[in-house]
Design a protein around this motif. Sequence first.
Motif, PDB file in Angstrom:
ATOM      1  N   HIS A  55     -12.797  -1.941  -0.083  1.00 50.68           N
ATOM      2  CA  HIS A  55     -11.692  -2.154   0.857  1.00 50.68           C
ATOM      3  C   HIS A  55     -10.483  -1.311   0.464  1.00 50.68           C
ATOM      4  O   HIS A  55      -9.862  -0.639   1.301  1.00 50.68           O
ATOM      5  CB  HIS A  55     -11.329  -3.638   0.882  1.00 50.68           C
ATOM      6  N   LYS A  56     -10.170  -1.307  -0.819  1.00 51.40           N
ATOM      7  CA  LYS A  56      -9.014  -0.566  -1.320  1.00 51.40           C
ATOM      8  C   LYS A  56      -9.175   0.937  -1.100  1.00 51.40           C
ATOM      9  O   LYS A  56      -8.227   1.626  -0.677  1.00 51.40           O
ATOM     10  CB  LYS A  56      -8.845  -0.860  -2.812  1.00 51.40           C
ATOM     11  N   SER A  59     -10.051   1.710   3.272  1.00 48.94           N
ATOM     12  CA  SER A  59      -9.131   1.274   4.329  1.00 48.94           C
ATOM     13  C   SER A  59      -8.076   2.319   4.660  1.00 48.94           C
ATOM     14  O   SER A  59      -7.544   2.340   5.773  1.00 48.94           O
ATOM     15  CB  SER A  59      -8.439  -0.029   3.929  1.00 48.94           C
ATOM     16  N   PHE A  64     -10.322   4.761   9.741  1.00 45.98           N
ATOM     17  CA  PHE A  64      -9.987   3.344   9.899  1.00 45.98           C
ATOM     18  C   PHE A  64      -8.554   3.151  10.376  1.00 45.98           C
ATOM     19  O   PHE A  64      -8.275   2.260  11.179  1.00 45.98           O
ATOM     20  CB  PHE A  64     -10.212   2.607   8.573  1.00 45.98           C
ATOM     21  N   THR A  65      -7.644   3.995   9.915  1.00 46.60           N
ATOM     22  CA  THR A  65      -6.235   3.837  10.309  1.00 46.60           C
ATOM     23  C   THR A  65      -5.990   4.297  11.738  1.00 46.60           C
ATOM     24  O   THR A  65      -5.037   3.860  12.378  1.00 46.60           O
ATOM     25  CB  THR A  65      -5.314   4.616   9.349  1.00 46.60           C
ATOM     26  N   LYS A  71     -11.090  -2.123  11.682  1.00 49.25           N
ATOM     27  CA  LYS A  71     -10.457  -2.363  10.390  1.00 49.25           C
ATOM     28  C   LYS A  71     -11.423  -3.115   9.479  1.00 49.25           C
ATOM     29  O   LYS A  71     -12.209  -3.938   9.940  1.00 49.25           O
ATOM     30  CB  LYS A  71      -9.173  -3.171  10.578  1.00 49.25           C
ATOM     31  N   ILE A  72     -11.366  -2.804   8.195  1.00 49.71           N
ATOM     32  CA  ILE A  72     -12.263  -3.442   7.231  1.00 49.71           C
ATOM     33  C   ILE A  72     -11.698  -4.808   6.836  1.00 49.71           C
ATOM     34  O   ILE A  72     -10.533  -4.933   6.479  1.00 49.71           O
ATOM     35  CB  ILE A  72     -12.426  -2.567   5.972  1.00 49.71           C
ATOM     36  N   TYR A  73     -12.552  -5.813   6.921  1.00 51.17           N
ATOM     37  CA  TYR A  73     -12.164  -7.172   6.545  1.00 51.17           C
ATOM     38  C   TYR A  73     -12.544  -7.412   5.087  1.00 51.17           C
ATOM     39  O   TYR A  73     -13.710  -7.241   4.701  1.00 51.17           O
ATOM     40  CB  TYR A  73     -12.867  -8.167   7.466  1.00 51.17           C
ATOM     41  N   LEU A  74     -11.581  -7.759   4.265  1.00 52.31           N
ATOM     42  CA  LEU A  74     -11.831  -8.047   2.853  1.00 52.31           C
ATOM     43  C   LEU A  74     -12.514  -9.403   2.754  1.00 52.31           C
ATOM     44  O   LEU A  74     -11.920 -10.447   3.052  1.00 52.31           O
ATOM     45  CB  LEU A  74     -10.512  -8.057   2.070  1.00 52.31           C
TER      46      LEU A  74
END
Length: 284
Positions: A55-56, A59, A64-65, A71-74
């Motif tokens: 994720h870090k 993202s 993704f931006t 968007k990636i869900y943590l």
Amino acid sequence: LSIFQLDNNFALSWTDITTGEFNAKAFKNVYDYSTTVDTIVRISPSEIIANEYAHKNLSIRSEFTRNLLPKIYLYKEHAFNHAYAYKTLTKQFKIANLNCFGIEEEKGIISSSGALIEYLNETQKHSISSISKIDVEEDNEFMVLDATAMRNLELTKTNRDGKRYGSLLWLLDNTLTAMGSRKLNSWLSTPLLDVDKINYRQNGVEELFNNPLLRNGIRDVLSTLRDIERLAGKISNNNITPKECRTLGESLNQLPSLKFSLAGTSSKILSDISKSITDFNEIS
């Protein structure tokens, strides 16, 4: 889709719960995230979960931006823990170990797949028993098309408005079933690299192209079929209606005719398809 990263190793797992398809792929010693992201673009998931490390690092990527990808869900970290994920998978598939899928030593794939199953069990309000196996995508099996190539070639959607209309898929898709349309979409997005597999497929295409009588006979049968994959998925999820049961039975009744149409074909792929069609008379 689920992403797991540990150091420079990535693993992806993705599924379509309406058909039960479940795939996974590992990326070893990755120092440039582009190949991993390009594969995610090709898969085009509607939801993405990841462990904290993935994720870090992902993202912040432009894909993704800028909303090219969701968007990636943590997701909760313990779901990606190897021992926990291993137990989740063996419970899902009702097996003692993962040797049958060839992933016993693939710790990344186990983590990403186990977390995805955990997420589905948590979010779906019904059984996910339609997911019964993991298909592992090998390196060099498909040509990797990066996000720019996918966009500029307009394979499945147009640059202008992101719609299917006007894309290569729209132009080529004369399929008569939803299953065929999904298969064509998959083939366009994942071009084969293995020459033997390409020839295996193309020999079938050539036979159908050169034999209009055979082709039209098959199309006549296919035109009567409904989406067997998704109807079967509804059974597994306990949400099929009586009308859909009847539709499924009528579609299964057509399979002997399809098998008969394919009988005597000379290309190996069509012969193999014919042999794979079994007797569903009792079920239908």
